[in-house]
Design a protein around this motif. Structure first.
Motif, PDB file in Angstrom:
ATOM      1  N   ALA A  25      84.207  45.294  51.328  1.00 15.20           N
ATOM      2  CA  ALA A  25      83.294  44.626  52.369  1.00 15.20           C
ATOM      3  C   ALA A  25      82.306  45.434  52.948  1.00 15.20           C
ATOM      4  N   TYR A  26      82.709  46.770  52.995  1.00 16.74           N
ATOM      5  CA  TYR A  26      81.948  47.629  53.632  1.00 16.74           C
ATOM      6  C   TYR A  26      80.665  48.023  52.549  1.00 16.74           C
ATOM      7  N   GLY A  27      81.275  47.921  51.209  1.00 22.61           N
ATOM      8  CA  GLY A  27      80.300  48.017  50.303  1.00 22.61           C
ATOM      9  C   GLY A  27      79.133  47.125  50.049  1.00 22.61           C
ATOM     10  N   ALA A  28      79.638  45.707  50.291  1.00 23.36           N
ATOM     11  CA  ALA A  28      78.905  44.625  50.364  1.00 23.36           C
ATOM     12  C   ALA A  28      77.864  44.474  51.716  1.00 23.36           C
ATOM     13  N   LEU A  29      78.315  45.194  52.843  1.00 27.94           N
ATOM     14  CA  LEU A  29      77.571  45.161  53.811  1.00 27.94           C
ATOM     15  C   LEU A  29      76.198  46.087  53.530  1.00 27.94           C
ATOM     16  N   ALA A  30      76.450  47.267  52.899  1.00 26.39           N
ATOM     17  CA  ALA A  30      75.445  48.450  52.632  1.00 26.39           C
ATOM     18  C   ALA A  30      74.557  47.825  51.534  1.00 26.39           C
TER      19      ALA A  30
END
Ligand code: UDP
Ligand code: MN
Length: 254
Positions: free
Chosen positions: A20-25
């Motif tokens: 999800a951190y990837g999705a945020l970026a």
């Protein structure tokens, strides 16, 4: 208000808070590219409420899918093939039938320049992969949500055992320009999407925004261009520093 097209969306997938951190970026990089399309993220139950709040700051729509749907044959077969679980979740993107056309991007992608013209492509379009024997990379593709296709894909995933292999049948076109993290020097300014394939995901690096010091993930090492990793971090940081209040996401590695 800026023109937006509500029937088309960029879609990504996160089955846990790390991705999800990837999705945020990724979502923030799409906003920075001034896209006119909707942003949707498909999540599973494991993604925490705190993370969902972060995601709603960037995404128009969060769709929860059940990775182990109860009674159908696909479910039963998948119980015997647990390695297909993540693959299975990607297929659920076809259930986003509120959109007529979507561009899927892996959560470990970063958009460098506007790629809205991908919506001019038809289902199924994808980019060639760098390694044999893959014929294309399933990190970026164009698709049309459809319950019928969704059912067909589930069936194929179960009987043929591979999302990539199965989709090959429907796959017609090798067209998208995509660059892997390592190839940046070669393609320079032409690159519009960077895909951080492999073990060394950007969120596994440590990055100190104040000193600019970047530390590759322990036990894995650096596999990507450092400037690109820093770019990923600067985008995430800008969006989330108030709530995270740290330059490193807090999560437990499995
Ligand atoms: N993914 C996920 N949870 C996982 C593994 C993968 O949500 O535990 C999703 C995520 O969108 C990710 C995609 O599936 O980008 C494909 O996996 P990954 O990017 O790790 O594969 P690679 O591109 O390195 O082959
Ligand atoms: Mn990926």
């Amino acid at each position: 208000m800026a023109f937006t097209l509500k029937t088309e969306a960029f879609v990504t997938l996160a089955t846990n808070d790390r991705y999800a951190y990837g999705a945020l970026a990724l979502g923030q990089s799409l906003r920075n590219s001034a896209t006119t399309r909707q942003l949707a993220v498909v999540v599973t139950a494991q993604v925490t409420q705190a993370m969902r709040r972060q995601l709603t700051m960037v995404y128009d729509h969060i769709q929860q899918v059940d990775p182990l749907d109860s009674h159908d044959t696909a479910h039963l077969a998948l119980l015997a093939r647990p390695e297909l679980g993540i693959t299975f979740s990607k297929i659920h993107c076809w259930t986003l039938t509120q959109y007529t056309k979507c561009v899927f991007l892996d959560a470990d992608c970063l958009v460098i320049k506007n790629v809205d013209e991908l919506f001019e492509r038809e289902e199924f379009s994808a980019a060639p992969d760098v390694g044999w024997p893959d014929c294309f990379n399933s990190g970026v593709f164009v698709f049309r949500p459809s319950d019928e296709t969704h059912r067909g894909l589930l069936q194929c995933a179960v009987t043929q055992g591979s999302f990539d292999g199965m989709v090959l049948q429907a796959f017609s076109d090798l067209i998208l320009k995509q660059a892997m993290g390592l190839a940046i020097g070669r393609f320079g300014n032409d690159v519009r999407i960077v895909h951080f394939i492999g073990m060394a995901k950007p969120w596994l690096y440590s990055y100190n925004v104040n000193t600019g010091h970047l530390q590759p993930p322990e036990g894995i090492g650096s596999q990507h261009d450092e400037e690109l990793i820093k770019r990923w971090w600067s985008i995430l940081h800008l969006k989330s520093n108030q709530e995270l209040n740290t330059n490193r996401p807090r999560f437990q590695l499995r």
